[in-house]
Every structure is written in C-alpha cells, then in structure tokens.
Design an enzyme around this catalytic site. Sequence first.
Site, PDB file in Angstrom:
ATOM      1  NE  ARG A   1      -3.969   1.627   2.403  1.00  0.00           N
ATOM      2  CZ  ARG A   1      -4.369   2.983   3.428  1.00  0.00           C
ATOM      3  NH1 ARG A   1      -2.967   2.772   3.729  1.00  0.00           N
ATOM      4  NH2 ARG A   1      -5.176   2.944   2.877  1.00  0.00           N
TER       5      ARG A   1
ATOM      6  CB  ILE B   1      -6.540   5.604  -0.627  1.00  0.00           C
ATOM      7  CG1 ILE B   1      -5.933   3.702  -0.349  1.00  0.00           C
ATOM      8  CG2 ILE B   1      -5.578   5.875   0.746  1.00  0.00           C
ATOM      9  CD1 ILE B   1      -4.217   3.573  -0.946  1.00  0.00           C
ATOM     10  CB  SER B   2     -10.692   2.511   0.453  1.00  0.00           C
ATOM     11  OG  SER B   2     -11.643   3.611  -0.745  1.00  0.00           O
ATOM     12  CE  LYS B   3     -11.163   2.526   8.677  1.00  0.00           C
ATOM     13  NZ  LYS B   3     -11.691   3.709   9.462  1.00  0.00           N
ATOM     14  N   PRO B   4      -7.437   0.231   4.508  1.00  0.00           N
ATOM     15  CG  PRO B   4      -4.928  -0.454   6.057  1.00  0.00           C
ATOM     16  CD  PRO B   4      -6.018   0.627   5.368  1.00  0.00           C
TER      17      PRO B   4
END
Length: 251
Positions: free
Chosen positions: A68, A94-97
Amino acid sequence: MNKRPSFPARLDFSAGAVKTAKPAPTPNAVSQGHGMDSGAVRMNMVRKLAGQGITDAAVLSAMGLIERHRFVDSALVNQAYEDTSLPIGLGQTISKPGVVARMAELLRHGVTGPLGRVLEIGTGCGYQAAVLSQLATEVYSIERLRGLHEKARHNLRHLRLPNLHLLFGDGMLGYPKGAPYAAIIAAAGGEAVPQAWIDQLAVGGRIVAPVHRGGAGGGQQALLVIDKTPQGLRQTMLEAVHFVPIKSGVA
Ligand code: SAH
C-alpha cells in the site's frame, strides 16, 4: 495467464510468510527512505485485519501481498499501513485497508478459487484494483478523473498485472464491453445503484456499493449488497461507511 499467489487454507501470519510482490525496478521507498521493513509492517496490518474479523484467506493473502505504501504520496508513507483513508489528490482518498478487505470479502462471499470478471468503479490511486487483481480472473477498473487514472497507471506499472484493465470514463454507465460481471464494486457512494450495473451483473453475481440510506438527500452512507439470483434481486444493507461521492461525467 498471470502468476497469482496460491491461497493457503490457513495463513501463517509470521513476517515474510506471505509472498511479497515481485521485486520492483526502483528502490523500495519504505525500506530505503524510512528505515521501515514494509513486509513486517504489512503483516502486522494483516494480523489486525484478521483480528477485526476478516476470515477469507485469499483476501488476507492479497492484502499481505500488495504494498500500500507505493500508492500514497511519499509524505504519507509512514501512515500507509494504518487503518485510515489518506488523500490521493484531486479531493479523493485511498480507502482504509479495513474497508478494502471487508468489501473484497463480501464480493467473494465464500467463493473458492478466483472470482470471474470484476468491475471496479473509482480506480483512484489503484490500490484496491491491485488487491482485486489477486482475487479475480479479470479486473476492469474505471476512473472519471484523468489525473487519477494516470496516477493509477503509474502506481501500478511496477506490479505488471496483465489481468487488470484501467479505463478512463464514467463508471455510472458501467463498462458493457466486459459484461457480464461476477462482481461489481464501487469506491464512491451515490443515492442508488445505477441500473447499468445491475444489467451488467451476471446471474449469481454480486454488487457491493456504498449508498445513502434513505435515498435522495438521505443521511448516512451504508454498504449495500445486491445479489442477482435466478429469482431476482436480493438487497442487504450493512454497516455505515464513509466514501467520497460518486459523480457523473469525466473531468
Ligand atoms: N479504490 C480507490 C478509492 C478511490 S476514491 C483506491 O484504492 O484508491 C473513489 C474514486 O471514485 C475517486 O477517484 C473518484 O474520482 C472516483 N469516481 C467517482 N465517481 C466516479 C464515476 N462516476 N466513475 C468513475 N470513477 C468515479
């Protein structure tokens, strides 16, 4: 056929147990510039995802594989493995993992082996697309902002993922050329799921998308799962989420 990781039934979460991505032609930003072993930090993230209830070994394996930190600006590299969304430019994130893993798990809903063709709406920096490429035979990922479409292309070059197709266009219209899809996933939230996505979903397929609860102008966003069964559509509203808004047209 591209090389994909094998998906062990049980994952060994010790550092280095999950294969790391192909060696990159350029030095690794984390290990070179920040004195951090990204493999160990990533495995720690995977362990936390498992602790949060992600059980799909294929999803955990993909999250352990995709770096990431390569998808965020160098100033944010130290936060790359925290469970937080981060700015990627042009007002997008960017979305949260944790959300990427949750949605990927929902998309697969216990399917063994790779999913078929998957459509992703909202490529952004390309991180989730890379994760999905490890879980599906083909991934079509569409982005409406040219700047981000190009950024994703740049970010993904080192991974050389032949089954990932980056498209520039309005994802509200889906992408009929790749249809029918085994799964459709949206990384931006709207009032409702466009009819085009439902039309382009295969029978037996699943859509996972953030939508506003209560329809137009409605308050909170939540994850909506739509299953296209031979008997018709089955809709399930799940937990609250927070995604950037979906917009029509390109820019
Ligand atoms: N999956 C991405 C998250 C990006 S944020 C990642 O891993 O980084 C959501 C993205 O959806 C933004 O880049 C935004 O520009 C895009 N988007 C919003 N509406 C869209 C549309 N109609 N078609 C395609 N992309 C759209």
